[in-house]
Design a protein around this motif. Sequence first.
Motif, PDB file in Angstrom:
ATOM      1  N   LEU A  57       0.773  -4.467 -10.929  1.00  0.00           N
ATOM      2  CA  LEU A  57       1.684  -5.078  -9.963  1.00  0.00           C
ATOM      3  C   LEU A  57       1.411  -6.573  -9.849  1.00  0.00           C
ATOM      4  O   LEU A  57       2.328  -7.387  -9.763  1.00  0.00           O
ATOM      5  N   TYR A  58       0.137  -6.958  -9.906  1.00  0.00           N
ATOM      6  CA  TYR A  58      -0.210  -8.379  -9.834  1.00  0.00           C
ATOM      7  C   TYR A  58       0.313  -9.121 -11.062  1.00  0.00           C
ATOM      8  O   TYR A  58       0.809 -10.241 -10.976  1.00  0.00           O
ATOM      9  N   ALA A  59       0.222  -8.465 -12.208  1.00  0.00           N
ATOM     10  CA  ALA A  59       0.644  -9.112 -13.448  1.00  0.00           C
ATOM     11  C   ALA A  59       2.131  -9.402 -13.443  1.00  0.00           C
ATOM     12  O   ALA A  59       2.575 -10.465 -13.895  1.00  0.00           O
ATOM     13  N   GLU A  60       2.928  -8.473 -12.927  1.00  0.00           N
ATOM     14  CA  GLU A  60       4.372  -8.679 -12.942  1.00  0.00           C
ATOM     15  C   GLU A  60       5.040  -7.853 -11.853  1.00  0.00           C
ATOM     16  O   GLU A  60       5.629  -6.819 -12.132  1.00  0.00           O
ATOM     17  N   PRO A  61       5.004  -8.307 -10.594  1.00  0.00           N
ATOM     18  CA  PRO A  61       5.740  -7.585  -9.549  1.00  0.00           C
ATOM     19  C   PRO A  61       7.240  -7.691  -9.824  1.00  0.00           C
ATOM     20  O   PRO A  61       7.746  -8.763 -10.145  1.00  0.00           O
ATOM     21  N   LYS A  62       7.913  -6.571  -9.745  1.00  0.00           N
ATOM     22  CA  LYS A  62       9.353  -6.551 -10.024  1.00  0.00           C
ATOM     23  C   LYS A  62      10.099  -6.294  -8.731  1.00  0.00           C
ATOM     24  O   LYS A  62       9.546  -5.845  -7.749  1.00  0.00           O
ATOM     25  N   GLY A  63      11.367  -6.523  -8.749  1.00  0.00           N
ATOM     26  CA  GLY A  63      12.163  -6.253  -7.554  1.00  0.00           C
ATOM     27  C   GLY A  63      13.438  -7.042  -7.529  1.00  0.00           C
ATOM     28  O   GLY A  63      13.921  -7.525  -8.551  1.00  0.00           O
ATOM     29  N   GLY A 101       0.821  -1.212   0.000  1.00  0.00           N
ATOM     30  CA  GLY A 101       0.000   0.000   0.000  1.00  0.00           C
ATOM     31  C   GLY A 101       0.849   1.254   0.000  1.00  0.00           C
ATOM     32  O   GLY A 101       0.547   2.233  -0.700  1.00  0.00           O
ATOM     33  N   ARG A 102       1.929   1.229   0.784  1.00  0.00           N
ATOM     34  CA  ARG A 102       2.842   2.385   0.822  1.00  0.00           C
ATOM     35  C   ARG A 102       3.492   2.586  -0.543  1.00  0.00           C
ATOM     36  O   ARG A 102       3.623   3.707  -1.037  1.00  0.00           O
ATOM     37  N   CYS A 103       3.907   1.490  -1.173  1.00  0.00           N
ATOM     38  CA  CYS A 103       4.535   1.592  -2.496  1.00  0.00           C
ATOM     39  C   CYS A 103       3.561   2.148  -3.526  1.00  0.00           C
ATOM     40  O   CYS A 103       3.922   2.985  -4.362  1.00  0.00           O
ATOM     41  N   LEU A 104       2.304   1.684  -3.472  1.00  0.00           N
ATOM     42  CA  LEU A 104       1.304   2.191  -4.411  1.00  0.00           C
ATOM     43  C   LEU A 104       1.070   3.682  -4.200  1.00  0.00           C
ATOM     44  O   LEU A 104       0.952   4.454  -5.158  1.00  0.00           O
ATOM     45  N   SER A 105       1.005   4.101  -2.939  1.00  0.00           N
ATOM     46  CA  SER A 105       0.785   5.512  -2.624  1.00  0.00           C
ATOM     47  C   SER A 105       1.943   6.374  -3.095  1.00  0.00           C
ATOM     48  O   SER A 105       1.746   7.487  -3.601  1.00  0.00           O
ATOM     49  N   GLU A 106       3.170   5.846  -2.914  1.00  0.00           N
ATOM     50  CA  GLU A 106       4.365   6.610  -3.276  1.00  0.00           C
ATOM     51  C   GLU A 106       4.779   6.388  -4.726  1.00  0.00           C
ATOM     52  O   GLU A 106       5.773   6.947  -5.181  1.00  0.00           O
ATOM     53  N   LYS A 107       4.020   5.520  -5.445  1.00  0.00           N
ATOM     54  CA  LYS A 107       4.307   5.199  -6.850  1.00  0.00           C
ATOM     55  C   LYS A 107       5.723   4.636  -7.004  1.00  0.00           C
ATOM     56  O   LYS A 107       6.466   5.009  -7.919  1.00  0.00           O
ATOM     57  N   THR A 108       6.077   3.752  -6.074  1.00  0.00           N
ATOM     58  CA  THR A 108       7.358   3.053  -6.153  1.00  0.00           C
ATOM     59  C   THR A 108       7.093   1.563  -6.335  1.00  0.00           C
ATOM     60  O   THR A 108       5.973   1.085  -6.118  1.00  0.00           O
ATOM     61  N   THR A 109       8.108   0.825  -6.740  1.00  0.00           N
ATOM     62  CA  THR A 109       7.973  -0.603  -6.978  1.00  0.00           C
ATOM     63  C   THR A 109       8.420  -1.384  -5.755  1.00  0.00           C
ATOM     64  O   THR A 109       9.516  -1.141  -5.235  1.00  0.00           O
ATOM     65  N   PRO A 110       7.606  -2.316  -5.268  1.00  0.00           N
ATOM     66  CA  PRO A 110       8.035  -3.120  -4.121  1.00  0.00           C
ATOM     67  C   PRO A 110       9.328  -3.869  -4.415  1.00  0.00           C
ATOM     68  O   PRO A 110       9.534  -4.366  -5.522  1.00  0.00           O
ATOM     69  N   ILE A 111      10.182  -3.947  -3.423  1.00  0.00           N
ATOM     70  CA  ILE A 111      11.422  -4.709  -3.532  1.00  0.00           C
ATOM     71  C   ILE A 111      11.157  -6.100  -2.983  1.00  0.00           C
ATOM     72  O   ILE A 111      10.774  -6.262  -1.824  1.00  0.00           O
ATOM     73  N   LEU A 112      11.341  -7.098  -3.816  1.00  0.00           N
ATOM     74  CA  LEU A 112      11.026  -8.469  -3.441  1.00  0.00           C
ATOM     75  C   LEU A 112      12.201  -9.150  -2.750  1.00  0.00           C
ATOM     76  O   LEU A 112      13.356  -8.763  -2.905  1.00  0.00           O
ATOM     77  N   ASP A 113      11.883 -10.181  -1.972  1.00  0.00           N
ATOM     78  CA  ASP A 113      12.905 -11.057  -1.415  1.00  0.00           C
ATOM     79  C   ASP A 113      12.340 -12.464  -1.392  1.00  0.00           C
ATOM     80  O   ASP A 113      11.255 -12.721  -1.899  1.00  0.00           O
ATOM     81  N   GLU A 114      13.071 -13.390  -0.785  1.00  0.00           N
ATOM     82  CA  GLU A 114      12.642 -14.784  -0.764  1.00  0.00           C
ATOM     83  C   GLU A 114      11.936 -15.168   0.532  1.00  0.00           C
ATOM     84  O   GLU A 114      11.524 -16.318   0.686  1.00  0.00           O
ATOM     85  N   VAL A 115      11.810 -14.228   1.464  1.00  0.00           N
ATOM     86  CA  VAL A 115      11.290 -14.585   2.786  1.00  0.00           C
ATOM     87  C   VAL A 115      10.028 -13.793   3.153  1.00  0.00           C
ATOM     88  O   VAL A 115       9.026 -14.368   3.589  1.00  0.00           O
ATOM     89  N   TRP A 116      10.065 -12.469   2.990  1.00  0.00           N
ATOM     90  CA  TRP A 116       8.972 -11.615   3.454  1.00  0.00           C
ATOM     91  C   TRP A 116       8.130 -11.130   2.280  1.00  0.00           C
ATOM     92  O   TRP A 116       7.025 -11.624   2.074  1.00  0.00           O
ATOM     93  N   ALA A 117       8.631 -10.172   1.531  1.00  0.00           N
ATOM     94  CA  ALA A 117       7.905  -9.648   0.370  1.00  0.00           C
ATOM     95  C   ALA A 117       8.211 -10.528  -0.841  1.00  0.00           C
ATOM     96  O   ALA A 117       8.845 -10.105  -1.809  1.00  0.00           O
ATOM     97  N   THR A 118       7.746 -11.769  -0.780  1.00  0.00           N
ATOM     98  CA  THR A 118       7.943 -12.687  -1.898  1.00  0.00           C
ATOM     99  C   THR A 118       7.037 -12.293  -3.053  1.00  0.00           C
ATOM    100  O   THR A 118       6.082 -11.514  -2.887  1.00  0.00           O
ATOM    101  N   ARG A 119       7.292 -12.856  -4.214  1.00  0.00           N
ATOM    102  CA  ARG A 119       6.456 -12.543  -5.378  1.00  0.00           C
ATOM    103  C   ARG A 119       4.993 -12.897  -5.101  1.00  0.00           C
ATOM    104  O   ARG A 119       4.084 -12.119  -5.395  1.00  0.00           O
ATOM    105  N   ASP A 120       4.768 -14.060  -4.503  1.00  0.00           N
ATOM    106  CA  ASP A 120       3.390 -14.478  -4.224  1.00  0.00           C
ATOM    107  C   ASP A 120       2.737 -13.585  -3.169  1.00  0.00           C
ATOM    108  O   ASP A 120       1.552 -13.262  -3.267  1.00  0.00           O
TER     109      ASP A 120
END
Length: 202
Positions: free
Chosen positions: A194-200, A130-149
């Motif tokens: 973002l759902y179609a292709e989350p980047k990070g 939600g913060r990323c959408l508000s700030e128009k930034t791209t979420p940074i993904l990882d393998e543990v917390w902000a995973t692609r799924d």
Amino acid sequence: MNAPYDTSKTDPMLLLAESMGPGGPSGMIERQERQGQREMVNSTVIPAKLNCSEEELVTLGFILGDPVDGDCLFRHAELLAGWKREGSDHAMWSHIVDELGRARCSIFYKASWYDRDAFISVETVYSYVGRCLSEKTTPILDEVWATRDAVKAAAVGHVAQNLKYLGLYENSEDDYGRERAVELRAEIAACLALYAEPKGAA
């Protein structure tokens, strides 16, 4: 270890003098709150009041210490290596960010002498997205917390939330309602992208 100054112990005469300065009493309170944020960011403590559980903080890697001597509003805490405290553009809010610069905890600290309060909350992937959408930034993904799924699931949640609000505004006849409907449609489009292709990073 250092903690924010307990403004409730400020000499009343000093408060009176400060309130006669620029901006009057409200200006004095604003300066006090900005100073409180600076002290919070440069401290080695977190609020003792939790909007989460101690277990959540420990799982994140916090080493929780004792309450600050003489100030039960805060307790000592060591952060995970690479994590740090950062201020925000609102004097009463700060964040603890991880090594990738993502806000993982939010800290509320109202430093005004007459109504001093503080608490800490753990950020979820949903709130991060939600913060990323508000700030128009791209979420940074990882393998543990902000995973692609996890980011995709959060995007779906935000679509559902925005669709609910869109139903309130899309047939509005006033300027605010029409503007809000346009904003919500843009937010929904951003969620779908973002759902179609989350980047990070991951």
